[in-house]
Design a protein around this motif. Structure first.
Motif, PDB file in Angstrom:
ATOM      1  N   VAL A 186       0.899  -0.988  -0.032  1.00 50.06           N
ATOM      2  CA  VAL A 186      -0.186   0.038  -0.107  1.00 50.06           C
ATOM      3  C   VAL A 186       0.768   1.112  -0.057  1.00 50.06           C
ATOM      4  O   VAL A 186       0.641   2.139  -0.744  1.00 50.06           O
ATOM      5  CB  VAL A 186      -1.024  -0.056   1.223  1.00 50.06           C
ATOM      6  CG1 VAL A 186      -1.899   1.315   1.262  1.00 50.06           C
ATOM      7  CG2 VAL A 186      -1.926  -1.108   1.213  1.00 50.06           C
ATOM      8  N   GLY A 189       2.198   2.038  -3.292  1.00 45.63           N
ATOM      9  CA  GLY A 189       0.959   2.519  -3.901  1.00 45.63           C
ATOM     10  C   GLY A 189       0.757   1.761  -5.099  1.00 45.63           C
ATOM     11  O   GLY A 189       0.238   2.043  -6.261  1.00 45.63           O
ATOM     12  N   VAL A 191      -1.293  -0.848  -6.896  1.00 47.91           N
ATOM     13  CA  VAL A 191      -2.546  -1.325  -6.721  1.00 47.91           C
ATOM     14  C   VAL A 191      -2.572  -2.775  -7.182  1.00 47.91           C
ATOM     15  O   VAL A 191      -3.477  -3.586  -6.657  1.00 47.91           O
ATOM     16  CB  VAL A 191      -3.737  -0.588  -7.504  1.00 47.91           C
ATOM     17  CG1 VAL A 191      -5.235  -1.102  -7.233  1.00 47.91           C
ATOM     18  CG2 VAL A 191      -3.750   0.948  -6.679  1.00 47.91           C
ATOM     19  N   ILE A 215      -8.141   2.611   0.175  1.00 54.50           N
ATOM     20  CA  ILE A 215      -6.695   3.161  -0.063  1.00 54.50           C
ATOM     21  C   ILE A 215      -6.781   4.445  -0.952  1.00 54.50           C
ATOM     22  O   ILE A 215      -5.812   5.002  -1.269  1.00 54.50           O
ATOM     23  CB  ILE A 215      -5.633   2.046  -0.390  1.00 54.50           C
ATOM     24  CG1 ILE A 215      -6.314   1.272  -1.714  1.00 54.50           C
ATOM     25  CG2 ILE A 215      -5.495   1.150   0.721  1.00 54.50           C
ATOM     26  CD1 ILE A 215      -4.982   0.666  -2.089  1.00 54.50           C
ATOM     27  N   GLY A 216      -7.896   4.506  -1.674  1.00 50.08           N
ATOM     28  CA  GLY A 216      -7.988   5.655  -2.891  1.00 50.08           C
ATOM     29  C   GLY A 216      -8.777   6.927  -2.274  1.00 50.08           C
ATOM     30  O   GLY A 216      -8.935   7.752  -2.867  1.00 50.08           O
ATOM     31  N   ASN A 262      -6.246  10.935   4.236  1.00 48.78           N
ATOM     32  CA  ASN A 262      -5.886   9.961   3.229  1.00 48.78           C
ATOM     33  C   ASN A 262      -5.744   8.734   3.627  1.00 48.78           C
ATOM     34  O   ASN A 262      -4.822   8.392   4.717  1.00 48.78           O
ATOM     35  CB  ASN A 262      -4.360  10.498   2.630  1.00 48.78           C
ATOM     36  CG  ASN A 262      -3.945   9.718   1.369  1.00 48.78           C
ATOM     37  OD1 ASN A 262      -4.444   8.574   1.237  1.00 48.78           O
ATOM     38  ND2 ASN A 262      -2.774  10.179   0.920  1.00 48.78           N
ATOM     39  N   GLY A 264      -5.005   5.997   2.345  1.00 49.75           N
ATOM     40  CA  GLY A 264      -4.101   5.234   1.524  1.00 49.75           C
ATOM     41  C   GLY A 264      -2.759   5.329   2.038  1.00 49.75           C
ATOM     42  O   GLY A 264      -1.722   4.825   1.717  1.00 49.75           O
TER      43      GLY A 264
END
Ligand code: HAM
Length: 432
Positions: A186, A189, A191, A215-216, A262, A264
């Motif tokens: 994560v 970043g 995915v 996470i988005g 956030n 993420g």
């Protein structure tokens, strides 16, 4: 043979050191205003201090070596683990919360690129034994205060809570090790890689979809309500969301509301447990993260009691880069103020005496040490940026005087030797 500095390291020359010193001192002052006291720990530690929580995998990213006694040691990659060690060694009985800050270099065996070095500096703090999210609110306000004080423009503070993702994973029975693996992806970043791993770990479709959605998610305080609906069936995750909500309320009292929620944020190091934050400066490209931190649990991992801790560290070099990229730069201090020039070799000893007198009065002074002729001395003093030159000549000395030359206007003026420090001090600092 050409001598080179090691890959990923830098030399800092005069102007750059002045700028770094200014920024360091400005930030130190802010940390101290919040009641933090400075500590210093060794540059190298037992390797196990860094592998205990993170596993052997971290060795790839660390400078480690055996000393002549066969001990496995490591150059510190960060300072949170050393501070947790100090706490266990010396501070367990101290009144809590304990507020400590540090400034020092760290070493990571990374592929060097702009903003990513093998030796870099961190200025950071650890708050041991306070309650979350109260501590979080204060350290985020402190981080923002440092950047305000430096007049840094265009930064964004992103806040999250790892307990939300971990709460979902816990409920799905994912082991701590696998959770750390997931968090690392994560953090990167990636995915697609995350989807692959979640499938491999056979996480239920519902949880997988929720994780990928969470996470988005980024936005203002408002997003909390949407998230509440998304995770309504995960009580642990809801508890962490509540903590994040409380943090946002507290931040308002600390006078700070300019953040982005956030979900993420996962943080690269695996000791974090709850609220986390990262600060980004877009202009820095791939290495845009200038600071990061959060709530963590290391003391218990190291065999101590459960002591709630929080902290963060600025990547000092990246803060410097961010300041350099903007128009308003920090002011430079400590330019040479006075150069003392003997007109002939007979007046050299008097020149030394006068230079010492000025220095003892706090005036930044240089004196001729190379036996040059006056013309050369004057051009050297000019190039060094000296504001005034004190000309020490035999005839002036007979009258108990010296001549001061203003290097900006070219004006010269004779003054009594005993008042030279006062006169120059007044000219250099006219407002005092
Ligand atoms: P970190 O995010 O790994 O956290 O590092 C803190 C900051 O150091 C980063 O935000 C980044 O600006 C800077 N940094 C990291 N690696 C490099 C590098 N190779 N070159 C230049 N700058 C770099 C920690 O280290 C935690 N110990 C922070 C913390 C304190 N958490 C709780 N307390």
């Amino acid at each position: 043979m050409e001598l080179q500095k090691p890959r990923g390291t830098r030399d800092f020359l005069f102007e750059e050191m002045k700028e770094r010193k200014f920024v360091e001192n400005t930030m130190r002052k802010v940390f101290e205003t919040y009641g933090y006291q400075e500590i210093k720990t060794p540059i190298f530690e037992d390797l196990s201090l860094f592998t205990l929580k993170s596993g052997e995998g971290i060795i790839e990213e660390i400078y480690h070596f055996q000393d002549k006694g066969g001990r496995d040691l490591a150059l510190r990659p960060e300072l949170t683990a050393p501070v947790a060690r100090i706490y266990l060694n010396q501070l367990q009985k101290a009144a809590k919360p304990i507020k400590m800050y540090y400034f020092g270099s760290c070493f990571r065996y990374e592929r060097p690129q702009a903003g990513r070095f093998r030796q870099f500096w961190q200025l950071g703090c650890e708050l041991i034994g306070g309650k979350s999210p109260d501590c979080q609110a204060e350290i985020i306000a402190l981080a923002a205060h440092c950047l305000e004080e430096l007049n840094l423009e265009d930064y964004q503070i992103h806040l999250g809570n790892l307990g939300i993702l971990r709460g979902i994973l816990n409920q799905d029975g994912v082991s701590a090790d696998n959770q750390d693996q997931i968090m690392a992806i994560v953090d990167k970043g990636d995915v697609e890689e995350l989807r692959k791993l979640l499938n491999e770990l056979k996480i239920g479709e519902k949880s997988e979809n929720i994780l990928l959605e969470l996470i988005g998610i980024q936005g203002t305080q408002e997003i909390i309500y949407d998230v509440k609906t998304i995770i309504k069936d995960y009580p642990d995750a809801l508890k962490s969301l509540k903590e994040l909500e409380e943090l946002l309320i507290m931040l308002e009292s600390f006078g700070f509301a300019d953040y982005i929620v956030n979900l993420g944020i996962a943080r690269g190091l695996d000791y974090y447990t709850g609220c986390v934050f990262e600060i980004y400066v877009e202009g820095l490209g791939a290495q845009k993260q200038i600071s990061g931190g959060g709530t963590y649990n290391l003391i218990e991992v190291f065999g101590g009691d459960h002591v709630e801790s929080a902290g963060f560290a600025f990547g000092f070099d990246r803060v410097m880069e961010a300041l350099k990229k903007q128009k308003t730069r920090p002011p430079l201090k400590s330019r040479l103020e006075v150069f003392v020039a003997p007109i002939s070799s007979e007046t050299k000893l008097n020149a030394f005496k006068i230079a010492q007198k000025l220095r003892k009065n706090g005036i930044i002074t240089d004196v001729e040490l190379s036996g040059r002729k006056l013309k050369k001395i004057l051009s050297f003093a000019d190039n060094s940026g000296a504001r005034f030159v004190v000309l020490v000549g035999a005839r002036d000395l007979e009258n108990g005087e010296v001549t001061i030359k203003d290097m900006e206007t070219g004006n010269q003026e004779q003054i009594p030797i005993e008042s030279v420090a006062d006169v120059l001090d007044n000219r250099i600092n006219p407002s005092q």
